[in-house]
Write a protein that holds these residues in place. Structure first.
Motif, mmCIF file in Angstrom:
data_model
loop_
_atom_site.group_PDB
_atom_site.id
_atom_site.type_symbol
_atom_site.label_atom_id
_atom_site.label_comp_id
_atom_site.label_asym_id
_atom_site.label_seq_id
_atom_site.Cartn_x
_atom_site.Cartn_y
_atom_site.Cartn_z
ATOM 1 N N ALA A 47 6.920 0.393 17.471
ATOM 2 C CA ALA A 47 7.945 1.432 17.532
ATOM 3 C C ALA A 47 8.351 1.653 18.993
ATOM 4 O O ALA A 47 7.530 1.527 19.902
ATOM 5 C CB ALA A 47 7.421 2.731 16.930
ATOM 6 N N SER A 48 9.596 1.988 19.207
ATOM 7 C CA SER A 48 10.102 2.152 20.575
ATOM 8 C C SER A 48 9.455 3.317 21.312
ATOM 9 O O SER A 48 9.584 3.434 22.517
ATOM 10 C CB SER A 48 11.623 2.324 20.556
ATOM 11 O OG SER A 48 11.965 3.503 19.858
ATOM 12 N N THR A 49 8.727 4.159 20.611
ATOM 13 C CA THR A 49 8.072 5.302 21.250
ATOM 14 C C THR A 49 6.682 4.957 21.783
ATOM 15 O O THR A 49 6.021 5.806 22.367
ATOM 16 C CB THR A 49 7.937 6.463 20.249
ATOM 17 O OG1 THR A 49 7.225 5.989 19.103
ATOM 18 C CG2 THR A 49 9.312 6.978 19.827
ATOM 19 N N GLN A 50 6.215 3.723 21.575
ATOM 20 C CA GLN A 50 4.860 3.339 21.970
ATOM 21 C C GLN A 50 4.835 2.807 23.401
ATOM 22 O O GLN A 50 5.786 2.178 23.863
ATOM 23 C CB GLN A 50 4.316 2.262 21.036
ATOM 24 C CG GLN A 50 4.307 2.628 19.579
ATOM 25 C CD GLN A 50 3.581 3.917 19.274
ATOM 26 O OE1 GLN A 50 4.124 4.794 18.641
ATOM 27 N NE2 GLN A 50 2.359 4.042 19.742
ATOM 28 N N GLU A 51 3.721 3.030 24.083
ATOM 29 C CA GLU A 51 3.488 2.414 25.386
ATOM 30 C C GLU A 51 3.014 0.984 25.136
ATOM 31 O O GLU A 51 2.116 0.758 24.332
ATOM 32 C CB GLU A 51 2.418 3.183 26.159
ATOM 33 C CG GLU A 51 2.065 2.546 27.482
ATOM 34 C CD GLU A 51 0.907 3.232 28.197
ATOM 35 O OE1 GLU A 51 0.768 3.003 29.402
ATOM 36 O OE2 GLU A 51 0.141 3.978 27.546
ATOM 37 N N ILE A 52 3.614 0.034 25.821
ATOM 38 C CA ILE A 52 3.201 -1.358 25.718
ATOM 39 C C ILE A 52 2.392 -1.689 26.967
ATOM 40 O O ILE A 52 2.833 -1.424 28.089
ATOM 41 C CB ILE A 52 4.411 -2.295 25.571
ATOM 42 C CG1 ILE A 52 5.202 -1.931 24.316
ATOM 43 C CG2 ILE A 52 3.953 -3.752 25.523
ATOM 44 C CD1 ILE A 52 6.489 -2.691 24.157
ATOM 45 N N ILE A 53 1.208 -2.254 26.769
ATOM 46 C CA ILE A 53 0.285 -2.529 27.865
ATOM 47 C C ILE A 53 0.060 -4.034 27.939
ATOM 48 O O ILE A 53 -0.378 -4.657 26.964
ATOM 49 C CB ILE A 53 -1.049 -1.786 27.635
ATOM 50 C CG1 ILE A 53 -0.772 -0.290 27.556
ATOM 51 C CG2 ILE A 53 -2.056 -2.112 28.736
ATOM 52 C CD1 ILE A 53 -1.883 0.508 26.949
ATOM 53 N N PHE A 54 0.340 -4.613 29.093
ATOM 54 C CA PHE A 54 0.155 -6.041 29.318
ATOM 55 C C PHE A 54 -1.140 -6.226 30.109
ATOM 56 O O PHE A 54 -1.231 -5.813 31.258
ATOM 57 C CB PHE A 54 1.338 -6.620 30.101
ATOM 58 C CG PHE A 54 2.643 -6.510 29.362
ATOM 59 C CD1 PHE A 54 3.076 -7.540 28.545
ATOM 60 C CD2 PHE A 54 3.423 -5.368 29.470
ATOM 61 C CE1 PHE A 54 4.273 -7.445 27.857
ATOM 62 C CE2 PHE A 54 4.622 -5.262 28.783
ATOM 63 C CZ PHE A 54 5.041 -6.307 27.967
ATOM 64 N N LEU A 55 -2.132 -6.821 29.470
ATOM 65 C CA LEU A 55 -3.414 -7.057 30.135
ATOM 66 C C LEU A 55 -3.382 -8.399 30.853
ATOM 67 O O LEU A 55 -2.862 -9.383 30.328
ATOM 68 C CB LEU A 55 -4.559 -7.027 29.123
ATOM 69 C CG LEU A 55 -4.841 -5.623 28.587
ATOM 70 C CD1 LEU A 55 -4.268 -5.448 27.215
ATOM 71 C CD2 LEU A 55 -6.315 -5.344 28.615
ATOM 72 N N SER A 56 -3.948 -8.415 32.040
ATOM 73 C CA SER A 56 -4.037 -9.659 32.802
ATOM 74 C C SER A 56 -4.901 -10.661 32.046
ATOM 75 O O SER A 56 -5.683 -10.294 31.170
ATOM 76 C CB SER A 56 -4.658 -9.381 34.167
ATOM 77 O OG SER A 56 -3.805 -8.577 34.936
#
Length: 167
Positions: A47-56
């Motif tokens: 959903a567009s309300t979620q934080e997206i987290i990119f892990l190294s």
């Protein structure tokens, strides 16, 4: 059912349905888990309300400190390295207050294994993956891509995994 809201997991059609494209469980993959089917996911929606987290990228921990630290013996084969990476990834997610339930995407880099004449050990990776995803304890699957690469930073590494999570 996931307690995590804002995330939708889209499974592949069941074996009874006709699959009209070549994505997901393919002829080259062996059946290794989940009652005769590999744990594949068609897609994941956030959903567009979620934080997206990119892990190294996560790399394998040393399992044999007596071996040269640039050797496969120091880190193990593809399956062992993958298990170690998933254990390290669990720790990283926990530091962020997340679990494997929050994962939505994995990008897996596999080096050709000298023991397999330079081919990536897809079976070793898949076997380890099936211990962490699509299980009774952790039923959630993630969208994922596996690619063979020429090499990674440390010549002893056969696996590196990048992850994307959502909160």
């Amino acid at each position: 059912m996931s307690q995590f809201t804002g995330l939708t997991r889209y499974p592949f059609p069941t074996n009874d349905e006709v699959v009209t494209h070549a994505q997901g469980p393919q002829a080259g993959d062996q059946v290794i888990a989940n009652s005769g089917s590999l744990p594949f996911l068609l897609a994941t929606g956030i959903a567009s309300t979620q934080e997206i987290i990119f892990l190294s990228g996560h790399t394998p921990p040393v399992i044999n400190s007596y071996a040269a630290l640039d050797s496969i013996e120091a880190f193990g084969d593809t399956r062992v390295q993958t298990i170690g990476i998933f254990q390290e990834l669990q720790k990283s997610l926990a530091q962020l207050g997340l679990t494997f339930e929050n994962l939505v995407k994995l990008q897996v880099f596999l080096v050709g294994d000298p023991a397999l004449n330079g081919r990536m050990d897809n079976e070793g990776f898949s076997s380890a993956y099936a211990e962490f995803f699509g299980t009774t304890e952790q039923p959630h699957l993630v969208s994922r891509t596996r690619v063979q690469v020429v090499g990674l930073v440390n010549p002893g590494w056969l696996v590196e995994i990048e992850a994307v999570a959502a909160r």
